[in-house]
Design an enzyme around this catalytic site. Structure first.
Site, PDB file in Angstrom:
ATOM      1  N   HIS A  67       0.607  -1.229   0.051  1.00  0.00           N
ATOM      2  CA  HIS A  67       0.019   0.052   0.171  1.00  0.00           C
ATOM      3  C   HIS A  67       0.762   1.207  -0.123  1.00  0.00           C
ATOM      4  CE1 HIS A  67      -3.577   2.429   1.460  1.00  0.00           C
ATOM      5  NE2 HIS A  67      -2.629   3.204   1.832  1.00  0.00           N
ATOM      6  N   GLU A  68       1.854   1.398   1.111  1.00  0.00           N
ATOM      7  CA  GLU A  68       2.652   2.379   0.995  1.00  0.00           C
ATOM      8  C   GLU A  68       3.819   2.602  -0.219  1.00  0.00           C
ATOM      9  OE1 GLU A  68       2.443   4.815   3.123  1.00  0.00           O
ATOM     10  OE2 GLU A  68       0.745   3.501   4.160  1.00  0.00           O
ATOM     11  N   HIS A 119       1.958   4.347  -3.164  1.00  0.00           N
ATOM     12  CA  HIS A 119       2.177   5.962  -2.791  1.00  0.00           C
ATOM     13  C   HIS A 119       3.673   6.415  -3.019  1.00  0.00           C
ATOM     14  CE1 HIS A 119      -1.533   6.385  -0.901  1.00  0.00           C
ATOM     15  NE2 HIS A 119      -1.203   5.689   0.160  1.00  0.00           N
TER      16      HIS A 119
END
Length: 410
Positions: free
Chosen positions: A92-93, A96
């Site tokens: 998920h990170e 980003h």
């Protein structure tokens, strides 16, 4: 959750953390360095181990009801689940991070911590569209992972260890995606809301304010709503023996989560206000006029000349007029007046090191980054031609920074 901001005055958030001696090395404020992905260091905060233990215990209890034949082996399976879940958070990170790098936004580090992870992106997006994409890719990847784990469940036998693990990872990634899509800072959904309001209003500060206050409302909703839902669920189940304990645990977790959201929303407001006022910090306007003096000039004489010239700082120059040092204000104050005729300015000066000579054109975040790169109490400010413009005091910059932060936002 992800964090794209950093206060320029916060040392813990300055660019470029020092590399640890190797994998697993502890870095102050970052946790344990586990490696680098796309050149970005990945840290695991000490709080992660507490959460991993909690997940192992809770999931192990669930496995005892679903797969009682595992015995104590269930805790090993639960630990694997905790690691796999945080690997999903890392993905998920990374979404980003990859988006930020594609937009030429530097990423300081990724940190896995108590409630999820943080991608520390050094700068703000320059358009609302990029801000929206940067925020949305994280929940999108979590939704994709949930779909992948769901497809994996179709290929295994229900009620088995692989089936339970895949089911748990599917649900957990779905929760991560849905939770992060909630429209309040510091969640990804809050950044998406910020981008939308920014686009409509044309003002990033308006978007930040709307998303931050929505985040604070969300924090209150979590603080009150989660324990109420848990209590109502316990009453419906009729499990009076355990409902009280579960409700207390949920209330504690709700309080921690609400505090994180509330604090993150407040920090987002503070960062937006800081960035709004940063352009007002200009080396040209903050610099003190300086008087050049030779190294053997008595302090009393140097101060007399400075007073006559209206200068508030002293710069030591060599025989050719080239600056070699800056006289420290604190050192001047420390010399009693009766001794000043007998003290040469050279004894109170700080030799100019690389980085202590700054351009008069510097302003805003560039100015703060330059000063932070070479910590000192005074800096020599020069014109683009190299001529002496004056002396910049760190104390003056700090006062101007605090005054700017105190001004109301436009």
């Amino acid at each position: 959750m992800s964090d794209s901001g950093r206060p320029p005055t916060d040392d813990a958030q300055t660019p470029g953390p020092g590399d640890g001696p190797g994998k697993g090395a502890k870095e102050s404020g970052g946790g344990f360095l586990m490696g680098r992905i796309f050149g970005v260091p990945v840290y695991v905060a000490p709080s992660w181990f507490l959460v991993a233990a909690l997940i192992t215990w809770v999931f192990g209890g669930q496995l005892d009801r679903v797969l009682p034949e595992l015995g104590n082996l269930r805790y090993l399976v639960s630990l694997f689940f905790a690691i796999a879940f945080y690997a999903s958070v890392l993905v998920h990170e990374l979404a980003h991070t990859v988006a930020a790098l594609r937009f030429d936004l530097p990423v300081r580090r990724i940190q896995l911590q108590f409630f999820g992870g943080v991608s520390e992106i050094e700068k703000e997006s320059d358009t609302p569209g990029r801000e929206f994409v940067l925020a949305f890719v994280g929940p999108l990847l979590s939704l994709i992972l949930a779909g992948i784990f769901y497809l994996g469940m179709q290929g295994v036998e229900p009620g088995t260890v692989p089936g339970v693990l895949l089911g748990g990872l599917m649900i957990s990634n779905l929760i991560v995606a849905v939770f992060n899509l909630l429209p309040g800072l510091p969640l990804d959904g809050g950044r998406m809301l910020r981008a939308v309001v920014w686009k409509i209003s044309g003002k990033p500060m308006t978007g930040t304010a709307a998303a931050a206050w929505t985040g604070r409302a969300l924090a209150i909703a979590v603080l009150v709503g989660l324990p109420l839902l848990s209590y109502a669920g316990g009453l419906n189940d009729g499990s009076n023996q355990t409902s009280g304990f579960n409700s207390l645990t949920d209330a504690l977790l709700a309080a921690i989560l609400a505090a994180i959201i509330w604090t993150g929303a407040g920090n987002a407001l503070r960062m937006a206000r800081l960035r709004e006022h940063l352009p007002g910090l200009q080396a040209r306007t903050l610099t003190r006029r300086a008087l050049p003096v030779s190294s053997d000039t008595p302090l009393s004489e140097a101060l007399r000349r400075a007073n006559e010239a209206g200068a508030r700082a002293l710069v030591v120059v060599d025989g050719h007029g080239a600056p070699t040092a800056v006289v420290r204000e604190a050192a001047i104050v420390g010399v009693p007046e009766h001794r000043r005729p007998w003290v040469a300015v050279s004894g109170l000066a700080q030799d100019l090191k690389p980085g202590m000579k700054v351009s008069v054109e510097l302003a805003g975040e560039d100015l703060l980054d330059t000063l932070r790169a070479t910590p000192a109490t005074e800096y020599l400010v020069v014109e683009p031609t190299g001529e002496i413009y004056g002396v910049l005091s760190t104390a003056d910059v700090e006062r101007a920074f605090l005054a700017a932060m105190a001004r109301p936002s436009s």
